[in-house]
Each structure stands twice: as structure tokens, then as C-alpha cells.
Design an enzyme around this catalytic site. Sequence first.
Site, mmCIF file in Angstrom:
data_model
loop_
_atom_site.group_PDB
_atom_site.id
_atom_site.type_symbol
_atom_site.label_atom_id
_atom_site.label_comp_id
_atom_site.label_asym_id
_atom_site.label_seq_id
_atom_site.Cartn_x
_atom_site.Cartn_y
_atom_site.Cartn_z
ATOM 1 N N GLU A 126 -2.560 -9.219 3.722
ATOM 2 C CA GLU A 126 -2.770 -9.631 5.116
ATOM 3 C C GLU A 126 -4.221 -9.429 5.552
ATOM 4 O O GLU A 126 -4.545 -9.558 6.738
ATOM 5 C CB GLU A 126 -1.847 -8.818 6.032
ATOM 6 N N HIS A 151 -3.884 -5.413 -0.055
ATOM 7 C CA HIS A 151 -3.541 -5.914 1.285
ATOM 8 C C HIS A 151 -3.585 -7.442 1.349
ATOM 9 O O HIS A 151 -4.643 -8.029 1.565
ATOM 10 C CB HIS A 151 -4.508 -5.338 2.325
ATOM 11 N N CYS A 198 0.814 -1.216 0.000
ATOM 12 C CA CYS A 198 0.000 0.000 0.000
ATOM 13 C C CYS A 198 0.854 1.275 0.000
ATOM 14 O O CYS A 198 1.507 1.558 -0.984
ATOM 15 C CB CYS A 198 -0.982 -0.039 1.166
#
Length: 397
Positions: free
Chosen positions: A372, A370, A285
Site C-alpha cells: 500500500e 508494504h 509486515c
Amino acid sequence: MKAFLILEDGTVFEGTHIGARKEIISEIVFNTSMAGYLEVLTDPSYAGQAVCMTYPLIGNYGVCTEDMESGKAWPDGFIVRELSRIPSNFRCDMTIQEFLEKNEVPGIAGIDTRALTKILREKGTMNGMITTNEAYQLNEIIPKLKAYTTGKVVEIVTCENKYEIKGSRDLSENGPVSGSSCFKAAEYAEGKREKKPSMVKNLNGQGLRVALLDFGAKDNIARSLAARGCDVTVYPALTPAEEIIESNPSGIMLSNGPGDPKECTSIITEIKKLYDTDIPIFAICLGHQLMALATGADTFKMKYGHRGGNHPVKDLATGRVYISSQNHGYVVDMDKLDPKVAEPAFINVNDGTNEGLSYTGKNIFTVQFHPEACPGPQDSGYLFDRFITMMKAKSNM
């Protein structure tokens, strides 16, 4: 109590006040996730923004504090169609109203969030005010709205001091991933419940040490690395590159974070020093954008950004498409990318914008989305394994 959302174009929405009793001016953005409102509220990338949730009912499963992505809420304000006052969930610790009050986040409910989202999509992201003042004067408010900027919010959200998180050696014996970052949410819950164990079973990162630069990192980034066996040291955003290099890490992780990447001028300078080493680097990001800026590329602000859990991204190496979670309002400018420095690795299937870069002749790859993500999707979690493979190869493990 009545509340009003006033946009800088003069549009006014009238609704009901929720959360803390205070007036705020912020950048108004929307998130299309159908679940995960707590993860949205505790994502530091929303600092300096007020979030409109497009899904109509928010708060129906309450607040489960062990699912928080940081120790507090970060958005300036919260905008919903309907706020559930009576959640139904055996894991619930409090209602979302109680959570907003505790974290001093004001909000507005009962407005047409679909109409608001259409305005932001057609006219672009704009600033706004949430207020309970029925005697507001538009001619006084609008100049204040136009003057608002998020500023250097990375310096607000980053950790104050570095700390370490030891990787799990045997999840069946040790249970949850340990470390101060991973226990922030559990501490917030005042010890009501232990952190749930990670579902990751791949511990091939044992013996690897990762330096994580915290630009507003979600807890699950460190948790994802630790669950794979890596020892993680989290550094404040303004840490000099020399300190990180001298610690001799197996790899470096650049985290997500809020704001305009071009505001992070000193950080960009330090990232260039990290780029000049041969240490493997993985960035997510904001970290992805900062690495691009550090190596001569450019970024620009999107019309209304990508925020939600349903964005398709295509891996250009395999042609495979993954569904991703995203939260960004800026993007790397592909027209100003030097192919001798980096090549596109992922693109957004919806609008063709860049979603990842692979750096030529370097052990560096970066993504805009993302991997995660919690509550999901988790399609791209394999990127952490790719990072571990890269570190092991460099370390001859």
C-alpha cells in the site's frame, strides 16, 4: 541551540536542535527513502524509535498534511543532515520544523548521517539519546540507554474503538475514499483541502466486507481496500477473535505495526483462532510476523533492519522482482518454518531473508513489505487484487 546524539556505544554526534524542546531515549534506526519523510513520520510502525533519514536534505517540499499516514507523528525523535527551513511546494501546509514542534518530536540536524548509518550497519541497531544538555555525563547516560526497550507499543498505537469505512462505489461520482481513518489527515489540515481521490479504478471488491485488525495500521491500507469497493471495519488490536468471526467478514486483514512481535502474546493467541477458520486472510509486515508466530514459526531481530522505499523482493512463484517499501527490524526465521504449514512466497533479493508466506491448504498469504506504500513504489499493489479474488472465490461472487 546545540544538540547531541549519544549512542549506547559511547559515540557522540554534535549538531543543531530541531523540533520540540525535550530529551528522549529511543532505538535509533535509519531510513533510506529519498522522498516521503512525512509518511515516515506518521507511520505508527516507528513508535518507540528515533529515525535517521539518510537522504541529506529533508523538508524541501514541506508538510502536505493530506499525505499523512495517520493523525500524528509517531517517532520519538528525528535525525537529519540538513533541515530545509523554506519549503517550495504549492501543496505545503507548514514547514517540517512547525510539524515537529506541533507533534512534540525533538530532533537533531547538522550531523554526519552517513557516518551514523555506517555505525548502525556495522554494529547493529542501538539505543541513543537526543539531548540539548551540554553538561551530559556519559557514565550516567549509557546505562540508561542499554536498559531501554520499546515495550508493548502496539497497544499504544492501535485505535481505541472499531470504526467503519465504506468502499467507493463510483470514484468518478463519489471522489475520495470515505471513512474516519481516511479523513484523519484532512481533519488535521483543518479543512484546508479535501482528500485527493484514489487513483485505483478497480472496484471488483463491491459487496465484500473486510475486518482490518489495527496493530498500527497506515491509513493507506484501509484506503487501498475501500478504493477497490470493499467495506472495511477497523478493529482495535486486542479485539477477541470471536467478535471478528461472528461479524462474518468476507476476509481479514492483519496490519503493520511497531515493536517486537513476540511481545504481542495475547494477540498471537487470537490470530491462531482466526487461522483455524476458513476466512481468507491477508497480512502485512507485523501482521505477517504475528501469523507466523501463531502457527509455530519463529522470528528474530535483524542487525539493522529494512527501512526505505527501494528494497527488491522476488516472487518465488513467477520469478519476477518488485521494488518495495519496507519498515521492519524483525523477520521470520526460515530455518524454523514448518513446510506443512507454510511455504516461502517472497524473498529479499539483497540478503535472502523472508518477505512473504503462502499457507498450505489455507486462503492465507502474508508479506513483509508494504504493497500500500505511498509515495511508493507501488509495484506490489496487485496483492490487494489477489486478496479480493480470494475473497470473491470463497464467497462464490
